[in-house]
Design an enzyme around this catalytic site. Structure first.
Site, short mmCIF file in Angstrom:
data_model
loop_
_atom_site.label_atom_id
_atom_site.label_comp_id
_atom_site.label_asym_id
_atom_site.label_seq_id
_atom_site.Cartn_x
_atom_site.Cartn_y
_atom_site.Cartn_z
N GLN A 266 -2.88 -1.73 10.93
CA GLN A 266 -2.69 -0.53 11.74
C GLN A 266 -3.93 -0.08 12.50
O GLN A 266 -3.80 0.55 13.55
CB GLN A 266 -2.23 0.62 10.84
CG GLN A 266 -0.81 0.51 10.34
CD GLN A 266 -0.43 1.72 9.53
OE1 GLN A 266 -1.03 2.00 8.50
NE2 GLN A 266 0.58 2.45 9.98
N CYS B 139 0.90 -1.15 0.00
CA CYS B 139 0.00 0.00 0.00
C CYS B 139 0.94 1.20 0.00
O CYS B 139 1.79 1.30 -0.88
CB CYS B 139 -0.97 -0.04 1.17
SG CYS B 139 -0.26 -0.56 2.75
N SER B 140 0.82 2.09 0.96
CA SER B 140 1.78 3.19 1.03
C SER B 140 2.94 2.80 1.95
O SER B 140 4.08 2.68 1.52
CB SER B 140 1.10 4.46 1.53
OG SER B 140 2.02 5.56 1.52
N ALA B 141 2.63 2.56 3.22
CA ALA B 141 3.67 2.11 4.15
C ALA B 141 3.93 0.61 4.01
O ALA B 141 4.96 0.10 4.43
CB ALA B 141 3.27 2.43 5.59
N GLY C 85 -0.58 -1.46 6.77
CA GLY C 85 -2.00 -1.45 7.14
C GLY C 85 -2.86 -2.28 6.21
O GLY C 85 -3.28 -3.40 6.53
N ARG C 86 -3.15 -1.75 5.05
CA ARG C 86 -3.94 -2.46 4.07
C ARG C 86 -3.24 -3.76 3.65
O ARG C 86 -3.88 -4.80 3.46
CB ARG C 86 -4.19 -1.56 2.85
CG ARG C 86 -5.16 -0.43 3.14
CD ARG C 86 -5.21 0.63 2.04
NE ARG C 86 -4.14 1.62 2.16
CZ ARG C 86 -4.09 2.76 1.47
NH1 ARG C 86 -5.04 3.03 0.59
NH2 ARG C 86 -3.11 3.61 1.64
#
Length: 324
Positions: free
Chosen positions: A283, A239-241, A244-245
């Site tokens: 997260q 995802c971005s980091a 989380g997703r």
């Protein structure tokens, strides 16, 4: 004259390719019973207790190395040394570091590599990773820009175009919409290979466009359809980091795989095992609840009629909880 023996009991007839054995049905029944007993309030309480959990071996020297710091998207999302993927393609002169961890969970037939959304400067590293590990798929769970913030670099060419990223040649051979376009799932067929190399890696890049950062998709079934579209083999997911997703999808897939083997699932323990390999995975409480919502929806679809009311009841409970 001996009486003919009665035929053996048949497994429950289900949708999909495989019938559900009694062991599988028992595992699914246990998951439903446990989840409904906890309810949304219980799951939120459980996540509040485990959200601060860190790996038993919480070491991240490569992440903290001065040469690697520019390659990290977020300062507070570390890359654990114990499970990090070490690059070897074109090393040296290239670096062996990428913010990526190999994830293996009991019962899960495929391996995941959880990584952050590439930065402009790490796009070549990303494609070196894909080629080195002979990945069969890439899952992209974020948009490049969300809420006006850069979440991921555009790391692949447009449809029917090609581009060089460092030493890597990347060709977008085909782009197509997912199931009737309803899930906002776009599937790219991408070929990647190093310069001067004739052996390429071809991956399916699944781009999911309707999953908000730190939130959840409106339709759990869209997540299940996306997971079903992932081919066998190694999947690079971000995802971005990349926590989380990304962690949410990995846990959903792992739970479903275990249930289909007739294995009981302790989600709390699986969550901790995941975090031992990818720091900060899953997260938000809404993501933890989504994991259970998606698995309940899967069970409802797999056993038509048996758990419909339970799944609807839980979905309504989630809706009324109004989680952010």
């Amino acid at each position: 004259m001996a009486q003919p023996q009665a035929p053996p009991p048949q497994p429950t007839v289900v949708q999909g390719r495989n019938a559900v054995t009694p062991e599988v049905e028992a595992a699914m029944a246990d998951f439903v019973k446990t989840t409904l007993a906890k309810g949304v309030a219980g799951l939120r309480k459980e996540f509040a207790e485990i959200k601060v959990y860190t790996a038993t071996e919480y070491k991240f020297e490569a992440f903290s190395n001065a040469n690697n710091i520019p390659k990290n998207r977020y300062k507070d999302v570390v890359c654990l040394d114990g499970s990090r993927v070490v690059l070897n393609l074109n090393v040296p002169p290239e670096s062996d570091y990428i913010h990526a961890n190999l994830i293996k969970l009991e019962g899960l037939d495929r391996s995941y590599i959880a990584t952050q959304g590439p930065l402009e400067g790490t796009i070549p590293d990303f494609w070196r990773l894909v080629h080195q590990e002979s990945a069969t798929s890439v899952v992209m769970l974020c948009k490049c820009i969300e809420d006006g913030k850069n979440k991921c670099a555009q790391y692949f060419p447009d449809a029917n175009a090609y581009k060089n990223y460092g030493c890597m040649f990347v060709n977008n051979k085909k782009t197509e919409a997912g199931t009737a376009g309803e899930d906002k799932l776009v599937i790219h067929t991408i070929e990647a290979l190093p310069e001067g190399c004739s052996n390429s890696t071809v991956v399916k890049l699944l781009q999911m466009n309707d999953w908000p950062d730190r939130g959840v998709p409106e339709k759990p079934m869209s997540v299940l359809r996306m997971i079903r579209a992932i081919p066998t083999g190694i999947c690079v997911i971000h995802c971005s980091a990349g926590v989380g997703r990304t962690g949410t999808v990995i846990l959903i897939d792992a739970i479903i795989h275990r249930l289909l083997k007739g294995q009981l699932c302790n989600v709390k323990e699986m969550f901790q095992t995941l975090r031992n390999q990818r720091a900060s995975a899953v997260q938000a409480e809404s993501q933890y609840v989504l994991i259970h919502t998606c698995v309940l929806e899967y069970i409802r679809a797999k056993l038509p009629g048996k758990y419909r009311e339970s799944a609807l009841q839980f979905a309504e409970e989630v809706k009324n909880a109004k989680m952010i």
